[in-house]
Write a protein that holds these residues in place. Structure first.
Motif, PDB file in Angstrom:
ATOM      1  N   LYS A 159     -60.678  62.324  57.430  1.00  0.00           N
ATOM      2  CA  LYS A 159     -59.266  62.664  57.565  1.00  0.00           C
ATOM      3  C   LYS A 159     -58.406  61.411  57.583  1.00  0.00           C
ATOM      4  CE  LYS A 159     -59.821  65.133  61.305  1.00  0.00           C
ATOM      5  NZ  LYS A 159     -59.635  65.992  62.489  1.00  0.00           N
ATOM      6  N   SER A 160     -58.855  60.418  58.347  1.00  0.00           N
ATOM      7  CA  SER A 160     -58.077  59.185  58.446  1.00  0.00           C
ATOM      8  C   SER A 160     -58.032  58.470  57.101  1.00  0.00           C
ATOM      9  CB  SER A 160     -58.687  58.258  59.498  1.00  0.00           C
ATOM     10  OG  SER A 160     -58.673  58.863  60.762  1.00  0.00           O
ATOM     11  N   GLN A 161     -59.170  58.446  56.405  1.00  0.00           N
ATOM     12  CA  GLN A 161     -59.200  57.796  55.097  1.00  0.00           C
ATOM     13  C   GLN A 161     -58.242  58.488  54.133  1.00  0.00           C
ATOM     14  OE1 GLN A 161     -62.600  56.403  53.167  1.00  0.00           O
ATOM     15  NE2 GLN A 161     -63.925  56.467  54.956  1.00  0.00           N
ATOM     16  N   ALA A 162     -58.249  59.824  54.193  1.00  0.00           N
ATOM     17  CA  ALA A 162     -57.381  60.568  53.278  1.00  0.00           C
ATOM     18  C   ALA A 162     -55.917  60.267  53.577  1.00  0.00           C
ATOM     19  CB  ALA A 162     -57.658  62.065  53.395  1.00  0.00           C
ATOM     20  N   VAL A 163     -55.556  60.238  54.849  1.00  0.00           N
ATOM     21  CA  VAL A 163     -54.173  59.941  55.224  1.00  0.00           C
ATOM     22  C   VAL A 163     -53.798  58.544  54.764  1.00  0.00           C
ATOM     23  CG1 VAL A 163     -52.684  59.441  57.204  1.00  0.00           C
ATOM     24  CG2 VAL A 163     -54.035  61.543  57.168  1.00  0.00           C
ATOM     25  N   SER A 164     -54.692  57.615  55.011  1.00  0.00           N
ATOM     26  CA  SER A 164     -54.430  56.228  54.669  1.00  0.00           C
ATOM     27  C   SER A 164     -54.241  56.070  53.157  1.00  0.00           C
ATOM     28  CB  SER A 164     -55.614  55.397  55.157  1.00  0.00           C
ATOM     29  OG  SER A 164     -55.322  54.044  55.138  1.00  0.00           O
ATOM     30  N   GLN A 165     -55.108  56.722  52.397  1.00  0.00           N
ATOM     31  CA  GLN A 165     -55.019  56.612  50.935  1.00  0.00           C
ATOM     32  C   GLN A 165     -53.798  57.350  50.396  1.00  0.00           C
ATOM     33  OE1 GLN A 165     -58.977  57.934  49.745  1.00  0.00           O
ATOM     34  NE2 GLN A 165     -59.695  55.813  49.687  1.00  0.00           N
ATOM     35  N   ARG A 166     -53.508  58.498  50.981  1.00  0.00           N
ATOM     36  CA  ARG A 166     -52.354  59.261  50.518  1.00  0.00           C
ATOM     37  C   ARG A 166     -51.067  58.464  50.749  1.00  0.00           C
ATOM     38  NH1 ARG A 166     -52.344  64.544  49.823  1.00  0.00           N
ATOM     39  NH2 ARG A 166     -54.161  64.722  51.184  1.00  0.00           N
TER      40      ARG A 166
END
Length: 854
Positions: free
Chosen positions: A166-173
């Motif tokens: 989830k954190s990776q997705a937020v960071s990448q988004r």
RNA sequence: GGGCGGUUAGCUCAGUGGUAGAGCACCGGCUUUACACGCCGGCUGUCGCAGGUUCGAACCCUGCACCGCCCACCA
């Protein structure tokens, strides 16, 4: 009602921790409306380190606020996170499993680390991240146990980790959004560089350290063809950068050097012709007033280089050693290439430090060093986690635009409620001192990858100018294993194919999105709407420039809002030498051991005594005091509750006066808590509680046992119960275990879901009376208590010996008070008779003690 | 160099204009049916320094000193 015969503190942590978990006492209720929600952006502790007493201190502060808000009726959104992103975890995983990350390798779903690591095995980035998750999982369990034992009222169903999907997705988004809007950009430029970690670092990760150095006075001859012939002397602490020299610079108004502007000089040893230039940043008072510009010795060099349009002659490589140089090339046009090569040949491949020693020998031999180097101590920039000074190395990096938002960010800082308010100055300081955009790429392996690939042209060159962005619906992704649309894995790294961005993001690039991560940005819009912008960011003051500032920046860019309305800054825990407690000093105490020794309530009491923003001494004595307070709560509560009948209307003056004081306390403490001044709340409540025990309880003891009849007892019993209920609730945020224990003896449900006491609630139980008159009586009663106790103590008479008579000379109104107070005072003080007369001077005298057979 | 905080009892700290406070420590006394993890009492201060404002200053103003921290383009 069930009051234990012998109440004890032991075991309360385990008992209530389990109970709270089972009942979901701290579960966030997402059905409540936004106005009823209080959301907290908890700092995720670094799991690869260990929790120390400083964590216990500051996390307690947050919990105090969370508990207060919950009792005020808020649905408290209070998740916990783990920071397992970044260098500390990377190093720990490497050592623990004996692996090295190689982002060029493909993911191996069946990979298992060897039982006994022999020599390092290379693994893909996804495999590396899997190992990280495996290792940090154990740490997280230990951390969670500590937090629960401390009594943090966290909703453990919402825990996140900074490297989870989830954190990776937020960071990448968030990165992709910045990329689309041109707010993230890539450029090849001189960048702060750590030569050991071999990565770029950001301005926010710098620290100055005082290190020894020396001024070297170096001779530069003026080039032929100019009228002036006498040499110029510069002073430098980095003579090894002479081969990187591109110019000399002096202040435009400096009369000593004005005649030199426009002339060229020749670098010693290497014979490269460099111009002498004027620039206002040159300080006439430093060294000889004329400086050597190198590519690049420090950030000033970068400014001069850019503003004076100078060429690049970089000699320091990514690993900190001197690169090879062709002294016949256009870039290094030596007037004597053979001589230059001879000297430089001895320097090539050396570290900066060794090269310096060598070049000093050479300069001495050649006669270009004037006098001996003058030793000095000066501040040098280091990466905060590094061991060698930073270099400035030209490399391709991602940046987030920051500088152009300085003004709006300063405005955001003014909109934020700071606790304490003066901490805002640090934010302003930092924002005003920014000198470049935020470099967010790191040449590391473990972290959130940049969600981009680059095309490779038919000649095999990587086309950085046309990054291929990942689709938002594919996040999280890893360009080292995922393939861009229209390509196949077989084309990876091939001419006409593609390659993934090899870098990872700065950990702060992810940490600066904790509000978006926990509030479910783009993942759970309903939750996000109810929790963002958040209400509180608690954190330490040393990371205002990183975590706080970056979070404000990201929310400003992505949402055009503040990430939260309040920021509460905790101080540090200082050891008895007034130094910050830290692991390296070897003076850290195991938090769990502290909790076991002093009880969680005792440790929390100490933590709560540290005011917001204030550094606090580590003091086990205060923990002992806290434990005594908890014990006192148990015993006083037992007394209040064990003969609690009959109840009746509260119409005795001292009962009413005590409750009126309590009502005032409720008003004061509620206001203080709303201002995040929990330390004052505790201090005031504690003072009241202790006076309540020492004076009020003693005063009503006889009466509540029925010595003055059922009506008198009823008033006392009702006042005692009302006061206990209020005091327990005021203390509940501080001493969650003991207050819950006592609450369970006589109330339904958890005290932590009970309503915070109100002044109106207390006022409502007071029957009649007039405030000033009641308080005057109570005050007079405590004065009599004090005077008689004092005289008994001075006479060294045991309390069991009755006082036959106390004579009082005072004013008429105090004599009037005695009518209502006499019975209470007689019982509390073992006085058989009071004799009061009007007159001056005022006096309270114990006339005598009854003879008691020894 | 700029900025922020601090300096009050032996220690840890409250106290923002009206007679210097708390806890701890220390000393003395006390089995008192809530509590000896307790109770009662006592001792302890040029409120960092120097000026100023005020009837009155720990508190407001100015300057300085020391401690800590943050920031800075320290050749």
């Amino acid at each position: 009602m069930s009051v234990p015969e012998k109440p004890a503190l032991e075991g309360l942590e385990a008992k209530w921790t389990a109970q709270w978990e089972q009942s979901g006492t701290y579960r966030f209720d997402r059905t409540r409306s936004r106005g009823d929600v209080y959301s907290i952006d908890t700092p995720p502790p670094t799991v690869s380190g260990s929790l120390h007493v400083g964590h216990v201190f500051s996390y307690t502060h947050t919990d105090l606020v969370a508990r207060f808000q919950r009792m005020r009726g808020k649905a408290v959104f209070y998740p916990m996170g783990w920071d397992d992103n970044g260098l500390p975890t990377e190093r720990r995983v490497q050592n623990y499993y004996g692996v090295r990350c190689d982002p060029s390798l493909p993911y191996d779903p069946s990979f298992q680390p060897p039982a006994k690591p022999d020599k390092p095995i290379s693994v893909s980035r996804p495999n590396f991240i899997e190992l990280c998750n495996r290792l940090t999982h154990e740490d997280e369990k230990a951390f969670e146990h500590l937090w629960k034992t401390l009594g943090l009222s966290v909703d453990w169903s919402m825990t996140y980790a900074t490297i989870d999907k989830k954190s990776q997705a937020v960071s990448q988004r968030a990165f992709l959004h910045l990329l689309q809007r041109g707010l993230a950009y890539q450029v090849e430029a001189p960048t702060l560089w750590d030569v050991d970690f071999k990565t770029a670092v950001a301005q926010a990760e710098l620290e100055d350290r005082e290190v020894p150095g020396a001024y070297h006075r170096i001779k530069f001859e003026v080039a032929s063809g100019f009228s002036r012939t006498e040499p110029v002397f510069i002073e430098t602490t980095r003579p090894e950068l002479i081969p990187a020299c591109v110019a000399l610079v002096a202040h435009p108004d400096d009369e000593r050097y004005k005649p030199l502007f426009g002339t060229d000089v020749i670098t010693p040893l290497f014979g490269v012709r460099v111009p002498v230039k004027p620039h206002p940043l040159a300080d006439p008072s430093k060294g000889s007033g004329i400086a050597m510009i190198c590519t690049f010795g420090d950030v000033t060099d970068v400014i001069w280089w850019r503003e004076l349009s100078l060429p690049v002659r970089a000699v320091i490589q990514a690993d900190g050693t001197l690169r090879g140089v062709d002294w016949t090339s256009q870039q290094w046009p030596s007037t004597d290439a053979e001589r230059a090569s001879r000297y430089y040949g001895e320097l090539k491949g050396l570290s900066a430090k060794k090269a310096q020693a060598k070049i000093v020998e050479q300069l001495k031999a050649s006669g270009d060093l004037a006098g001996d180097p003058k030793p000095i101590t000066h501040a040098v920039k280091f990466y905060e986690k590094g061991d060698r000074p930073l270099e400035i190395v030209t490399s391709r990096q991602w940046f987030i635009r920051t500088i152009e938002f300085r003004e709006p960010l300063l405005e955001r800082g003014r909109q934020l409620q700071w606790h304490p308010a003066y901490m805002q100055a640090r934010y302003e300081n930092w924002a005003n001192g920014l000198n470049g955009d935020w470099c967010v790429s790191r040449q590391r392996f473990f972290g959130v990858p940049f969600p981009v690939w680059y095309p490779i042209d038919s000649a095999g060159r990587i086309d950085h100018g046309h990054p291929i962005a990942a689709g938002e619906d594919t996040l999280p992704m890893d360009p080292s294993t995922d393939v861009p649309p229209g390509f196949t894995e077989a084309q990876r790294g091939k001419p006409g194919g593609f390659t993934g961005d090899p870098d990872v993001m700065d950990t702060w690039a992810t940490s600066s999105l904790t509000p978006q991560i926990v509030c479910g940005w783009s993942r759970d819009p309903e939750l996000f709407a109810k929790t963002f912008p958040m209400d509180l960011r608690p954190q330490a003051h040393d990371i205002i420039r990183t975590w706080l500032f970056d979070t404000v920046l990201r929310a400003h860019l992505e949402h055009d809002s503040l990430p939260w309305t309040n920021a509460a800054l905790s101080g540090w825990v200082l050891d008895p030498d007034r130094k910050k407690m830290s692991k390296s000093k070897g003076n850290v105490v195991t938090p769990l051991g502290l909790l076991e020794e002093h009880g969680s309530d005792g440790v929390r009491y100490w933590a709560a005594s540290g005011r917001p923003g204030t550094d606090t001494a580590f003091d086990t004595n205060q923990m002992k005091v806290g434990r005594r307070l908890a014990m006192k709560v148990l015993n006083a509560s037992k007394f209040v509750l064990m003969s609690a009948e009959p109840k009746g209307p509260i119409k005795w003056a001292v009962d009413r006066a005590m409750l009126r004081t309590l009502a005032a306390l409720v008003t004061e403490t509620t206001e203080a808590f709303e201002q995040y001044d929990y330390a004052r709340v505790l201090q005031r409540t504690e003072t009241f509680f202790w006076r309540f025990c020492d004076d009020y309880l003693e005063l009503v003891k006889g009466r509540r046992y029925g010595e003055q009849g059922p009506e008198a007892a009823g008033s006392a019993n009702s006042a005692l119960a009302a006061a206990l209920s209020v005091m327990l609730r005021l203390l509940a945020p501080f001493l969650p275990f003991v207050t819950e224990e006592v609450w369970s003896w006589w109330q339904q449900g958890s005290i932590h879901q009970a309503t915070w006491p109100t002044t109106a609630e207390v006022d409502a139980v007071i029957q009649g009376g007039e405030a000033a008159a009641d308080e005057a009586k109570y005050e007079w009663a405590t004065r009599v208590l004090f005077e008689v106790r004092k005289q008994r103590s001075e006479a060294k008479q045991p309390l069991k010996v009755p006082i036959t008579k106390v004579t009082i000379r005072t004013d008429a109104s105090s004599i009037g008070h005695m009518k209502d107070l006499e019975a209470d005072l007689k019982a509390a003080l073992r006085v058989q008779a009071f004799e009061a007369t009007a007159g001056e001077p005022q006096e309270i005298v114990v006339a005598g003690y009854e003879a008691v057979a020894s």
